[in-house]
Design a protein around this motif. Structure first.
Motif, PDB file in Angstrom:
ATOM      1  N   LYS A  90     123.517 -19.799 -24.588  1.00 51.75           N
ATOM      2  CA  LYS A  90     124.047 -18.413 -24.593  1.00 51.75           C
ATOM      3  C   LYS A  90     124.871 -18.265 -23.282  1.00 51.75           C
ATOM      4  O   LYS A  90     124.056 -18.520 -22.267  1.00 51.75           O
ATOM      5  CB  LYS A  90     123.055 -17.516 -24.799  1.00 51.75           C
ATOM      6  N   PRO A  91     125.938 -17.641 -23.142  1.00 49.30           N
ATOM      7  CA  PRO A  91     126.616 -17.491 -21.972  1.00 49.30           C
ATOM      8  C   PRO A  91     125.925 -16.362 -21.098  1.00 49.30           C
ATOM      9  O   PRO A  91     125.685 -15.057 -21.666  1.00 49.30           O
ATOM     10  CB  PRO A  91     127.989 -17.026 -22.229  1.00 49.30           C
ATOM     11  N   VAL A  92     125.346 -16.507 -20.035  1.00 50.75           N
ATOM     12  CA  VAL A  92     124.802 -15.629 -19.034  1.00 50.75           C
ATOM     13  C   VAL A  92     125.545 -15.152 -17.930  1.00 50.75           C
ATOM     14  O   VAL A  92     125.091 -14.333 -17.212  1.00 50.75           O
ATOM     15  CB  VAL A  92     123.255 -16.238 -18.545  1.00 50.75           C
ATOM     16  N   TYR A  93     126.554 -15.930 -17.603  1.00 49.54           N
ATOM     17  CA  TYR A  93     127.469 -15.441 -16.551  1.00 49.54           C
ATOM     18  C   TYR A  93     129.040 -15.884 -17.058  1.00 49.54           C
ATOM     19  O   TYR A  93     129.133 -17.023 -17.546  1.00 49.54           O
ATOM     20  CB  TYR A  93     127.171 -15.953 -15.228  1.00 49.54           C
ATOM     21  N   ASN A  94     129.928 -15.030 -16.673  1.00 49.13           N
ATOM     22  CA  ASN A  94     131.366 -15.254 -16.831  1.00 49.13           C
ATOM     23  C   ASN A  94     132.163 -14.872 -15.760  1.00 49.13           C
ATOM     24  O   ASN A  94     132.077 -13.360 -15.556  1.00 49.13           O
ATOM     25  CB  ASN A  94     131.709 -14.692 -18.362  1.00 49.13           C
ATOM     26  N   PRO A 105     133.501 -23.245 -24.388  1.00 49.23           N
ATOM     27  CA  PRO A 105     133.375 -24.524 -25.100  1.00 49.23           C
ATOM     28  C   PRO A 105     132.467 -24.380 -26.260  1.00 49.23           C
ATOM     29  O   PRO A 105     131.679 -23.529 -26.487  1.00 49.23           O
ATOM     30  CB  PRO A 105     132.802 -25.255 -24.268  1.00 49.23           C
ATOM     31  N   ASP A 106     132.804 -25.231 -27.301  1.00 51.09           N
ATOM     32  CA  ASP A 106     131.928 -25.230 -28.300  1.00 51.09           C
ATOM     33  C   ASP A 106     130.594 -25.883 -28.402  1.00 51.09           C
ATOM     34  O   ASP A 106     130.216 -26.533 -27.047  1.00 51.09           O
ATOM     35  CB  ASP A 106     132.515 -25.833 -29.755  1.00 51.09           C
ATOM     36  N   LYS A 107     129.660 -26.021 -29.385  1.00 49.78           N
ATOM     37  CA  LYS A 107     128.128 -26.189 -28.871  1.00 49.78           C
ATOM     38  C   LYS A 107     128.218 -27.969 -28.844  1.00 49.78           C
ATOM     39  O   LYS A 107     127.591 -28.260 -28.246  1.00 49.78           O
ATOM     40  CB  LYS A 107     127.456 -25.731 -30.109  1.00 49.78           C
ATOM     41  N   ASP A 108     129.076 -28.767 -29.311  1.00 49.63           N
ATOM     42  CA  ASP A 108     129.223 -29.899 -29.313  1.00 49.63           C
ATOM     43  C   ASP A 108     129.477 -30.450 -27.620  1.00 49.63           C
ATOM     44  O   ASP A 108     128.892 -31.277 -27.379  1.00 49.63           O
ATOM     45  CB  ASP A 108     130.312 -30.510 -30.066  1.00 49.63           C
ATOM     46  N   ILE A 109     130.462 -29.718 -27.038  1.00 53.69           N
ATOM     47  CA  ILE A 109     130.722 -30.036 -25.644  1.00 53.69           C
ATOM     48  C   ILE A 109     129.678 -29.580 -25.041  1.00 53.69           C
ATOM     49  O   ILE A 109     129.118 -30.700 -24.013  1.00 53.69           O
ATOM     50  CB  ILE A 109     131.826 -29.140 -25.354  1.00 53.69           C
ATOM     51  N   LEU A 110     128.753 -28.637 -25.147  1.00 57.16           N
ATOM     52  CA  LEU A 110     127.414 -28.106 -24.529  1.00 57.16           C
ATOM     53  C   LEU A 110     126.565 -29.306 -24.639  1.00 57.16           C
ATOM     54  O   LEU A 110     125.820 -29.588 -23.790  1.00 57.16           O
ATOM     55  CB  LEU A 110     127.116 -26.893 -24.879  1.00 57.16           C
ATOM     56  N   LYS A 111     126.395 -29.848 -26.032  1.00 58.47           N
ATOM     57  CA  LYS A 111     125.333 -30.864 -26.263  1.00 58.47           C
ATOM     58  C   LYS A 111     125.790 -32.274 -25.405  1.00 58.47           C
ATOM     59  O   LYS A 111     124.785 -32.644 -24.774  1.00 58.47           O
ATOM     60  CB  LYS A 111     125.427 -30.725 -27.892  1.00 58.47           C
ATOM     61  N   GLN A 112     127.060 -32.581 -25.459  1.00 58.70           N
ATOM     62  CA  GLN A 112     127.439 -33.754 -24.751  1.00 58.70           C
ATOM     63  C   GLN A 112     127.087 -33.758 -23.354  1.00 58.70           C
ATOM     64  O   GLN A 112     126.781 -34.664 -22.468  1.00 58.70           O
ATOM     65  CB  GLN A 112     128.910 -34.019 -25.270  1.00 58.70           C
ATOM     66  N   ALA A 113     127.323 -32.292 -22.799  1.00 57.77           N
ATOM     67  CA  ALA A 113     127.085 -32.247 -21.317  1.00 57.77           C
ATOM     68  C   ALA A 113     125.698 -32.390 -20.986  1.00 57.77           C
ATOM     69  O   ALA A 113     125.312 -33.041 -19.874  1.00 57.77           O
ATOM     70  CB  ALA A 113     127.575 -30.736 -20.813  1.00 57.77           C
ATOM     71  N   ARG A 114     124.680 -31.956 -21.825  1.00 60.74           N
ATOM     72  CA  ARG A 114     123.308 -32.137 -21.640  1.00 60.74           C
ATOM     73  C   ARG A 114     122.763 -33.296 -21.638  1.00 60.74           C
ATOM     74  O   ARG A 114     121.872 -33.969 -20.835  1.00 60.74           O
ATOM     75  CB  ARG A 114     122.434 -31.283 -22.598  1.00 60.74           C
ATOM     76  N   VAL A 142     127.150 -25.240 -16.671  1.00 54.86           N
ATOM     77  CA  VAL A 142     128.090 -24.440 -15.759  1.00 54.86           C
ATOM     78  C   VAL A 142     129.437 -25.101 -16.157  1.00 54.86           C
ATOM     79  O   VAL A 142     129.760 -26.237 -15.970  1.00 54.86           O
ATOM     80  CB  VAL A 142     127.978 -24.652 -14.284  1.00 54.86           C
ATOM     81  N   VAL A 143     130.482 -24.334 -17.007  1.00 50.92           N
ATOM     82  CA  VAL A 143     131.798 -24.791 -17.178  1.00 50.92           C
ATOM     83  C   VAL A 143     132.698 -24.258 -16.490  1.00 50.92           C
ATOM     84  O   VAL A 143     132.806 -22.834 -16.194  1.00 50.92           O
ATOM     85  CB  VAL A 143     131.887 -24.541 -18.737  1.00 50.92           C
TER      86      VAL A 143
END
Length: 465
Positions: A90-94, A105-114, A142-143
């Motif tokens: 969930k975005p908490v800061y923008n 970013p989509d969830k796949d990018i967030l998953k790959q980042a983790r 952080v993106v």
């Protein structure tokens, strides 16, 4: 197209390809360096925001602090965007710079980042880094996105420099290539000039080979060797024609003179018989000479000769019988060495009639010029070669004469009292050479005169196929 233009074009093409490869490589690796450098900046920005968010916690005051810091540092990162996602994605800061859309970013990018700690990609010419920040208080992604103004300007300047160098390099390659080709073709032009001015009357004029030991020097030397062979052939041809004309004119002059004298007044029957007999001898001499000339001409055309398997022993037996018929004083002593087990070792590939003519001429000469009119013939088989030796004891042949005895119409001083045209050995050598053999002579008072003929056997000939 002339060679110099071909060389210039090929040289320019080669230089162009090299410059293109170098330019593309420089541009590619510089682009990778720009990306790595900008990734470090994005990672530093993401790490700072992640540390501050983790330290102050998820609150409105934290967002205001981060927004203030990002706004204050916006000039250092053009078209800046920052988004922080919690562990629930969930975005908490923008934060977005003015007139800039947010990066979501989509969830796949967030998953790959983790999983991989960080993920780099691009959106609308902006570089984006999704950075997984973890400590004992937070697990956030952080993106950070931005536009690398300085990097892209450096890449544009680099492209301009590379294109300028490419065109300058092509121009220089054309000029240098043309100068190089002119210098390279210069010896060829000299060879062409020399060859154009060579005729059958000035074959002694040779091509300038130069001092460099390269292919052009070899070409010039090859031409010079060809000219030497042509000159030698012309000399032999002129000498042959001159000698043939002389030999043919001698019996014709004799016949004409005898007939003129006979026709001046009436003669008795006996006198007419004597004249006719003399003319008949001259005609026979001309016939024999013409036959020899035709045989020599025949050996000059290899394609018209029929080649078969020939037994030299059978040819020698026939030669021995026919030579001894010429005179009661003539005697040919034939000796055979040990015959090999393989039949192909004592057979040769050739023309039996020509070989007979060659061997008979040598045997006939041996009987004619030896003191006792005897010739000893040895047939040997060594190293897949058939060897025939003719030995007689007569006047020795000097070393100077051995260089000329195989020339048409050549006759030594010792041979003058004996009838002949000087064509037998010339004909024999041509026939032996036609059969890929060699003929040589040795002459001493002790061992006599020995003519040695070496012919490759059928076995040796088959091994070469």
């Amino acid at each position: 197209m002339k060679i110099k233009f071909k060389i210039t074009a090929l040289f320019a093409l080669l230089v162009t390809i090299i410059l293109l490869v170098v330019s593309i490589s420089v541009h590619y690796f510089t682009s990778l360096q720009r990306i790595e450098a900008f990734k470090k900046r994005l990672k530093g920005r993401a790490n700072n925001d992640g540390q501050l968010f983790s330290y102050f916690g998820d609150s409105d005051s934290t967002r205001r602090i981060l927004h203030h810091i990002d706004s204050a540092s916006a000039f250092t990162l053009n078209r800046k965007s920052v988004v922080i996602f919690n562990y629930l994605d969930k975005p908490v800061y923008n934060y977005n710079a003015n007139d800039i859309d947010s990066i979501l970013p989509d969830k796949d990018i967030l998953k790959q980042a983790r999983l991989r700690k960080e993920v780099y990609y691009t959106v609308d010419k902006r570089d984006v880094l999704a950075f997984h920040y973890t400590d004992n208080r937070s697990r956030i992604v952080v993106v950070v996105a931005g536009y690398d103004v300085d990097g892209w300007l450096r890449m544009k300047d680099l492209r301009d420099i590379l294109l300028t160098c490419l065109f300058m390099g092509i121009a220089i390659a054309l000029v240098v290539g043309y100068a190089f080709s002119v210098q390279l073709v210069k010896p060829i032009k000299q060879i062409i000039y020399d060859v154009k001015h060579i005729t059958s009357q000035n074959l002694t004029h040779h091509i300038q080979a130069g001092s460099t030991q390269d292919e052009l020097n070899q070409l010039a030397n090859t031409f010079n060797e060809l000219l030497d062979r042509l000159q030698e052939s012309f000399v032999i041809q002129r000498r042959f024609i001159s000698n043939a004309s002389h030999e043919l004119s001698t019996p014709l002059t004799s016949i004409s003179s005898q007939l003129d004298v006979t026709l001046q007044k009436e003669r008795s029957t006996e006198e007419y018989k004597q004249v006719i007999q003399s003319v008949h001898e001259d005609v026979q001499q001309m016939q024999q000479l013409t036959k020899s000339l035709l045989e020599i001409a025949k050996t000059g055309s290899q394609g018209s000769i029929e080649l078969n398997e020939v037994r030299i022993d059978e040819v020698l037996l026939k030669v021995t019988a026919d030579v001894q018929k010429n005179s009661e004083e003539y005697k040919v002593i034939l000796q055979f060495g040990d015959f090999p087990d393989d039949e192909k070792a004592f057979l040769v590939f050739g023309n039996s009639d020509l070989l007979y003519s060659s061997l008979r001429n040598i045997a006939d000469n041996g009987c004619k010029f030896s003191y006792d009119h005897h010739v000893m013939v040895n047939l040997l088989f060594e190293n897949d070669n058939v060897i025939v030796q003719f030995r007689n004891f007569g006047d020795t042949i000097t070393e100077d004469e051995t260089e000329h005895i195989f020339q048409p119409f050549y006759r030594s001083a010792n041979a003058s009292p004996i009838k002949g045209f000087g064509l037998g050995l010339a004909l024999a050598q041509r026939i032996i050479n036609l059969h890929k053999g060699i003929i040589k002579v040795q002459s001493t008072k002790e061992s006599g005169t020995v003519f040695t003929i070496i012919l490759p056997s059928l076995k040796a000939f088959a091994a070469k196929l």
